[in-house]
Design an enzyme around this catalytic site. Structure first.
Site, PDB file in Angstrom:
ATOM      1  N   GLU A  95      48.717  36.136  47.334  1.00  0.00           N
ATOM      2  CA  GLU A  95      47.820  35.610  46.441  1.00  0.00           C
ATOM      3  C   GLU A  95      47.445  33.896  46.969  1.00  0.00           C
ATOM      4  O   GLU A  95      48.424  33.358  47.481  1.00  0.00           O
ATOM      5  CB  GLU A  95      47.949  35.751  45.041  1.00  0.00           C
ATOM      6  CG  GLU A  95      49.201  34.947  44.544  1.00  0.00           C
ATOM      7  CD  GLU A  95      49.279  35.083  42.942  1.00  0.00           C
ATOM      8  OE1 GLU A  95      48.453  35.623  42.373  1.00  0.00           O
ATOM      9  OE2 GLU A  95      50.420  34.919  42.676  1.00  0.00           O
ATOM     10  N   TRP A 150      40.077  44.773  32.279  1.00  0.00           N
ATOM     11  CA  TRP A 150      40.128  43.284  32.337  1.00  0.00           C
ATOM     12  C   TRP A 150      38.756  43.016  32.886  1.00  0.00           C
ATOM     13  O   TRP A 150      38.402  43.359  34.044  1.00  0.00           O
ATOM     14  CB  TRP A 150      41.412  43.020  33.267  1.00  0.00           C
ATOM     15  CG  TRP A 150      41.445  41.527  33.430  1.00  0.00           C
ATOM     16  CD1 TRP A 150      41.033  40.544  32.551  1.00  0.00           C
ATOM     17  CD2 TRP A 150      42.244  40.873  34.808  1.00  0.00           C
ATOM     18  NE1 TRP A 150      41.613  39.296  32.911  1.00  0.00           N
ATOM     19  CE2 TRP A 150      42.148  39.375  34.253  1.00  0.00           C
ATOM     20  CE3 TRP A 150      42.465  41.562  35.925  1.00  0.00           C
ATOM     21  CZ2 TRP A 150      42.328  38.399  35.311  1.00  0.00           C
ATOM     22  CZ3 TRP A 150      43.042  40.333  36.712  1.00  0.00           C
ATOM     23  CH2 TRP A 150      42.852  39.044  36.534  1.00  0.00           C
ATOM     24  N   ARG A 209      39.309  36.243  34.325  1.00  0.00           N
ATOM     25  CA  ARG A 209      39.949  35.347  33.715  1.00  0.00           C
ATOM     26  C   ARG A 209      38.663  34.122  33.694  1.00  0.00           C
ATOM     27  O   ARG A 209      38.238  33.845  34.729  1.00  0.00           O
ATOM     28  CB  ARG A 209      41.168  34.712  34.379  1.00  0.00           C
ATOM     29  CG  ARG A 209      41.664  33.593  33.785  1.00  0.00           C
ATOM     30  CD  ARG A 209      42.916  33.010  34.558  1.00  0.00           C
ATOM     31  NE  ARG A 209      44.054  33.955  34.839  1.00  0.00           N
ATOM     32  CZ  ARG A 209      44.114  34.938  35.837  1.00  0.00           C
ATOM     33  NH1 ARG A 209      43.409  34.484  37.029  1.00  0.00           N
ATOM     34  NH2 ARG A 209      45.186  35.391  36.137  1.00  0.00           N
ATOM     35  N   GLU A 234      54.329  44.347  38.193  1.00  0.00           N
ATOM     36  CA  GLU A 234      53.321  43.900  38.949  1.00  0.00           C
ATOM     37  C   GLU A 234      54.052  43.409  40.087  1.00  0.00           C
ATOM     38  O   GLU A 234      54.986  42.731  40.212  1.00  0.00           O
ATOM     39  CB  GLU A 234      52.388  42.668  38.347  1.00  0.00           C
ATOM     40  CG  GLU A 234      51.486  41.946  39.245  1.00  0.00           C
ATOM     41  CD  GLU A 234      50.557  40.829  38.459  1.00  0.00           C
ATOM     42  OE1 GLU A 234      50.181  40.052  39.333  1.00  0.00           O
ATOM     43  OE2 GLU A 234      50.651  40.834  37.243  1.00  0.00           O
ATOM     44  N   GLU A 264      39.170  35.887  41.821  1.00  0.00           N
ATOM     45  CA  GLU A 264      39.244  35.317  40.324  1.00  0.00           C
ATOM     46  C   GLU A 264      39.129  33.913  40.089  1.00  0.00           C
ATOM     47  O   GLU A 264      39.513  33.201  41.296  1.00  0.00           O
ATOM     48  CB  GLU A 264      40.103  35.996  39.549  1.00  0.00           C
ATOM     49  CG  GLU A 264      41.786  35.988  40.097  1.00  0.00           C
ATOM     50  CD  GLU A 264      42.669  36.850  39.628  1.00  0.00           C
ATOM     51  OE1 GLU A 264      43.230  36.445  38.437  1.00  0.00           O
ATOM     52  OE2 GLU A 264      42.929  37.826  40.267  1.00  0.00           O
TER      53      GLU A 264
END
Length: 286
Positions: free
Chosen positions: A156, A66, A69, A151, A249
């Site tokens: 976060e 990955w 994003r 996950e 991110e």
């Protein structure tokens, strides 16, 4: 004079030890003791990142390729170690980068463990979020099989909000938010359990210690600064071996403004997330 110096050194060492372990208040389990897993723990006191423990290349290992994003690109150059902390700096790229159908204008980073981990461990991270529209946090994940892609987001958040932030995320600059996600695939639809709480200050204003006890495949216990805050019940039993991760991110629900964003205009200090340590413990017989 000689003994006075020795005494002062001992007192200083004890104080440092007390500070270092201030939030290592691990749950007591009868007949068991907690032992640190060295391959998953790091005080970040060296001069460079331990490449035997951590991979900071987004296309590095386990085929977890990955790249981030859009418009936030993961790159290893965002990482450093300074003053006993792992640092992840966000910012504007010199020029946009196109990968596939995605265009990236900013940079962040992702760190992954080489060693996998599973049920029966306690995870702890002391960190201070950057003061920008980008964010992320401390989590565990792996590709898994089509039927089982698990996950666990220990915490976060983002650094700052804007007038473009989606309404449901109004509190994500002052939050501990955790997920247990059975991820969507060709075989299943995504299902999750999630909870949140509000710490005393904005996430970028001070260090917080986030903890997680993977008690069983159906019981996930979460802690803030050594205090229990809530339990998640995964939608399916979570018993996979997962990769420990830390990422900063971009999020489409907290879009980075085209002009005047903190990602582009903030000072280096404002644009940098600090991770004081990552510690993982496993249970052993006494």
């Amino acid at each position: 004079m000689k003994y006075s110096k020795i005494f002062k050194s001992i007192v200083f060492a004890v104080l440092i030890l007390a500070i270092t372990n201030s939030y290592a208040q691990l749950p007591e389990i009868a007949g068991k003791k907690w032992e640190k897993v060295q391959a998953l723990s790091d005080e970040f006191n060296g001069k460079k990142i331990d490449s035997k423990k951590w991979n900071i290349d987004p296309q590095g290992h386990y085929k977890l390729d990955w790249t981030g994003r859009a418009p936030g690109l993961f790159q290893k150059e965002s990482f450093d170690i300074k003053d006993g902390c792992l640092t992840i700096e966000v910012g504007e790229l010199p020029k946009p980068v196109t990968i596939g159908k995605s265009t990236y204008k900013y940079h962040g980073g992702i760190l992954r463990s080489y060693k996998k981990t599973s049920v029966g461990h306690y995870y702890e991270c002391r960190m201070k979020m950057n003061k920008t529209e980008m964010g992320g946090g401390f989590w565990l994940c792996h590709k898994g099989t089509c039927e089982n892609k698990h996950e666990i987001d220990i915490t976060e958040s983002v650094g700052v909000l804007t007038d473009q932030t989606h309404k449901w995320a109004f509190d994500w600059d002052q939050i501990m938010h955790s997920n247990a996600i059975h991820r969507e695939s060709a075989c299943v639809k995504q299902v999750r359990d999630q909870k949140k709480m509000a710490p005393p200050t904005k996430n970028h204003e001070r260090f917080y210690t986030y903890g997680f006890y993977w008690k069983s495949p159906t019981e996930l216990l979460f802690y803030l600064d050594g205090e229990y805050v809530y339990t998640l019940k995964p939608p399916v039993p979570f018993d996979q071996d997962l990769v420990l991760q830390f990422s900063i991110e971009a999020y489409d629900w907290n879009p980075i403004p085209e002009k005047g964003s903190k990602v582009a205009t903030g000072s280096k200090e404002e644009r940098t997330t600090l991770i004081d340590y990552i510690r993982v413990y496993e249970l052993k017989d006494r």
